[in-house]
Write a protein that holds these residues in place. Sequence first.
Motif, PDB file in Angstrom:
ATOM      1  N   VAL A  80       0.843  -1.195   0.000  1.00 30.06           N
ATOM      2  CA  VAL A  80       0.000   0.000   0.000  1.00 30.06           C
ATOM      3  C   VAL A  80       0.878   1.246   0.000  1.00 30.06           C
ATOM      4  O   VAL A  80       0.670   2.188  -0.781  1.00 30.06           O
ATOM      5  CB  VAL A  80      -0.944  -0.005   1.224  1.00 30.06           C
ATOM      6  N   GLN A  81       1.869   1.268   0.873  1.00 29.91           N
ATOM      7  CA  GLN A  81       2.719   2.443   1.007  1.00 29.91           C
ATOM      8  C   GLN A  81       3.455   2.752  -0.296  1.00 29.91           C
ATOM      9  O   GLN A  81       3.528   3.906  -0.741  1.00 29.91           O
ATOM     10  CB  GLN A  81       3.732   2.240   2.135  1.00 29.91           C
ATOM     11  N   ALA A  82       4.009   1.727  -0.931  1.00 28.65           N
ATOM     12  CA  ALA A  82       4.714   1.938  -2.197  1.00 28.65           C
ATOM     13  C   ALA A  82       3.774   2.479  -3.270  1.00 28.65           C
ATOM     14  O   ALA A  82       4.178   3.309  -4.097  1.00 28.65           O
ATOM     15  CB  ALA A  82       5.354   0.642  -2.663  1.00 28.65           C
ATOM     16  N   SER A  83       2.530   2.032  -3.250  1.00 25.96           N
ATOM     17  CA  SER A  83       1.576   2.494  -4.263  1.00 25.96           C
ATOM     18  C   SER A  83       1.181   3.945  -4.052  1.00 25.96           C
ATOM     19  O   SER A  83       0.919   4.671  -5.015  1.00 25.96           O
ATOM     20  CB  SER A  83       0.329   1.597  -4.262  1.00 25.96           C
ATOM     21  N   VAL A  84       1.121   4.366  -2.804  1.00 24.96           N
ATOM     22  CA  VAL A  84       0.833   5.773  -2.518  1.00 24.96           C
ATOM     23  C   VAL A  84       1.992   6.655  -2.991  1.00 24.96           C
ATOM     24  O   VAL A  84       1.797   7.757  -3.506  1.00 24.96           O
ATOM     25  CB  VAL A  84       0.561   5.972  -1.008  1.00 24.96           C
ATOM     26  N   GLU A  85       3.213   6.141  -2.843  1.00 26.67           N
ATOM     27  CA  GLU A  85       4.396   6.904  -3.245  1.00 26.67           C
ATOM     28  C   GLU A  85       4.591   6.939  -4.761  1.00 26.67           C
ATOM     29  O   GLU A  85       5.040   7.950  -5.309  1.00 26.67           O
ATOM     30  CB  GLU A  85       5.644   6.297  -2.586  1.00 26.67           C
ATOM     31  N   ASP A  86       4.243   5.845  -5.454  1.00 25.01           N
ATOM     32  CA  ASP A  86       4.455   5.786  -6.907  1.00 25.01           C
ATOM     33  C   ASP A  86       3.336   4.976  -7.549  1.00 25.01           C
ATOM     34  O   ASP A  86       3.529   3.818  -7.951  1.00 25.01           O
ATOM     35  CB  ASP A  86       5.820   5.170  -7.219  1.00 25.01           C
ATOM     36  N   PRO A  87       2.150   5.562  -7.694  1.00 27.76           N
ATOM     37  CA  PRO A  87       1.012   4.808  -8.237  1.00 27.76           C
ATOM     38  C   PRO A  87       1.193   4.392  -9.692  1.00 27.76           C
ATOM     39  O   PRO A  87       0.675   3.359 -10.104  1.00 27.76           O
ATOM     40  CB  PRO A  87      -0.165   5.786  -8.083  1.00 27.76           C
ATOM     41  N   VAL A  88       1.925   5.188 -10.466  1.00 33.72           N
ATOM     42  CA  VAL A  88       2.108   4.856 -11.880  1.00 33.72           C
ATOM     43  C   VAL A  88       2.939   3.584 -12.037  1.00 33.72           C
ATOM     44  O   VAL A  88       2.617   2.700 -12.844  1.00 33.72           O
ATOM     45  CB  VAL A  88       2.759   6.030 -12.632  1.00 33.72           C
ATOM     46  N   LEU A  89       4.002   3.473 -11.251  1.00 34.79           N
ATOM     47  CA  LEU A  89       4.829   2.266 -11.305  1.00 34.79           C
ATOM     48  C   LEU A  89       4.033   1.043 -10.874  1.00 34.79           C
ATOM     49  O   LEU A  89       4.120  -0.024 -11.506  1.00 34.79           O
ATOM     50  CB  LEU A  89       6.058   2.430 -10.414  1.00 34.79           C
ATOM     51  N   VAL A  90       3.250   1.178  -9.813  1.00 36.04           N
ATOM     52  CA  VAL A  90       2.454   0.048  -9.329  1.00 36.04           C
ATOM     53  C   VAL A  90       1.421  -0.367 -10.371  1.00 36.04           C
ATOM     54  O   VAL A  90       1.182  -1.563 -10.587  1.00 36.04           O
ATOM     55  CB  VAL A  90       1.802   0.392  -7.976  1.00 36.04           C
ATOM     56  N   PRO A 141      -3.892   3.023  -4.293  1.00 42.37           N
ATOM     57  CA  PRO A 141      -3.577   2.584  -5.659  1.00 42.37           C
ATOM     58  C   PRO A 141      -3.237   1.098  -5.738  1.00 42.37           C
ATOM     59  O   PRO A 141      -3.522   0.445  -6.741  1.00 42.37           O
ATOM     60  CB  PRO A 141      -2.384   3.468  -6.045  1.00 42.37           C
ATOM     61  N   TYR A 142      -2.624   0.561  -4.673  1.00 41.75           N
ATOM     62  CA  TYR A 142      -2.339  -0.881  -4.658  1.00 41.75           C
ATOM     63  C   TYR A 142      -3.631  -1.687  -4.755  1.00 41.75           C
ATOM     64  O   TYR A 142      -3.749  -2.614  -5.569  1.00 41.75           O
ATOM     65  CB  TYR A 142      -1.574  -1.260  -3.394  1.00 41.75           C
ATOM     66  N   ALA A 143      -4.612  -1.337  -3.926  1.00 42.16           N
ATOM     67  CA  ALA A 143      -5.894  -2.039  -3.963  1.00 42.16           C
ATOM     68  C   ALA A 143      -6.532  -1.911  -5.342  1.00 42.16           C
ATOM     69  O   ALA A 143      -7.056  -2.884  -5.893  1.00 42.16           O
ATOM     70  CB  ALA A 143      -6.822  -1.490  -2.887  1.00 42.16           C
ATOM     71  N   ALA A 144      -6.477  -0.717  -5.917  1.00 44.40           N
ATOM     72  CA  ALA A 144      -7.048  -0.504  -7.247  1.00 44.40           C
ATOM     73  C   ALA A 144      -6.359  -1.382  -8.290  1.00 44.40           C
ATOM     74  O   ALA A 144      -7.005  -1.918  -9.197  1.00 44.40           O
ATOM     75  CB  ALA A 144      -6.928   0.968  -7.637  1.00 44.40           C
ATOM     76  N   SER A 145      -5.044  -1.541  -8.156  1.00 48.92           N
ATOM     77  CA  SER A 145      -4.316  -2.372  -9.115  1.00 48.92           C
ATOM     78  C   SER A 145      -4.737  -3.826  -9.020  1.00 48.92           C
ATOM     79  O   SER A 145      -4.792  -4.538 -10.031  1.00 48.92           O
ATOM     80  CB  SER A 145      -2.799  -2.231  -8.905  1.00 48.92           C
ATOM     81  N   LYS A 146      -5.032  -4.286  -7.816  1.00 49.63           N
ATOM     82  CA  LYS A 146      -5.468  -5.678  -7.659  1.00 49.63           C
ATOM     83  C   LYS A 146      -6.907  -5.868  -8.145  1.00 49.63           C
ATOM     84  O   LYS A 146      -7.244  -6.913  -8.726  1.00 49.63           O
ATOM     85  CB  LYS A 146      -5.326  -6.097  -6.194  1.00 49.63           C
ATOM     86  N   VAL A 147      -7.761  -4.872  -7.927  1.00 46.23           N
ATOM     87  CA  VAL A 147      -9.120  -4.931  -8.473  1.00 46.23           C
ATOM     88  C   VAL A 147      -9.068  -5.016  -9.997  1.00 46.23           C
ATOM     89  O   VAL A 147      -9.785  -5.799 -10.625  1.00 46.23           O
ATOM     90  CB  VAL A 147      -9.942  -3.704  -8.021  1.00 46.23           C
ATOM     91  N   ALA A 148      -8.191  -4.217 -10.603  1.00 46.35           N
ATOM     92  CA  ALA A 148      -8.044  -4.249 -12.058  1.00 46.35           C
ATOM     93  C   ALA A 148      -7.527  -5.594 -12.536  1.00 46.35           C
ATOM     94  O   ALA A 148      -8.001  -6.136 -13.553  1.00 46.35           O
ATOM     95  CB  ALA A 148      -7.107  -3.132 -12.506  1.00 46.35           C
TER      96      ALA A 148
END
Length: 311
Positions: A80-90, A141-148
């Motif tokens: 979660v933390q990494a996705s908040v810091e860099d959502p595009v990469l995640v 953004p991490y959660a969103a990436s897993k939903v996608a």
Amino acid sequence: MRALVTGGAGFIGSHLVEALVARGDQVRVLDNFSTGRWENLAGVAHRVEVLEGEVTDPTLVARAVDGVDLIFHLAAIASVQASVEDPVLVHRVNVEGTLCLLEAARRQGVKRFVFPSSAAVYGDHTALPLAEELPTRSLSPYAASKVAGEAYGRAYWASYGVPVVILRYFNVYGPRQDPTSPYSGVISIFADRMRRGEPPVVFGDGRQTRDFLYVRDVVRATLLAGEQEAAVGKTFNVAGGRETSVLQLVETFNRVLNTRLSPTFAPPRPGEVRRSRADVSRARAVLGWETTTPLIEGLTALVKEMGDDGG
């Protein structure tokens, strides 16, 4: 069977690779080694093929998928933390990488595609236990990436017949989870600090809860998802089905370590959910799976292994 494990040098992936090798599968690993480690595969290095690179590279992914029957797609930025810091990469790794694997799986005609998702997709639902039918609520953004990723998996099953199984991992812990990473799980970080006599750092008030499960229990569920025909097209919670607060976790570690360390407190982190406990009845009914490792037993084994490794 011939299996591909993406992220196979990582925490969960390396345990899965060992289990696949132990049952006689031919195993190929695709990992970029950003968080995975070669030493995680040391015990089976002579029996697996390892490809180093990105899951977003279509040419490499096609090579990795060539000739395999099963795909276990564990490669992800799982933070979660990494996705908040860099959502595009995640997004690039977790969503585009998953789509790249699914397309290669479609072309190859694989017999099973197992996609580990996350409890993070449930967000802040308060109706516990969390059942698979609940609508998703992405708080990061991490959660969103897993939903996608889940959505693409279901779409490839519905549109092309790719036999996808989705597993929503809850809070997995165990050996090889890197305690030095700021994105690591709370258990490995607490174990590392408390073994050295340092107080654990609790974000928020410590009353937030998680549903913890030991890595070897997760591996069993993942293997079953690759075997059971009735699992195809379905989503499963992979969890202990029990709610444990962070403060309770500190107390349990104190029991295991025979210490009396009190936590220090820090501000809560953005995007984190308040409570989490899974309904695991579907996994029990369809996969024939449930956890077998109590928390105190798993923590004891983790602490022992960390000591044996000189950590």
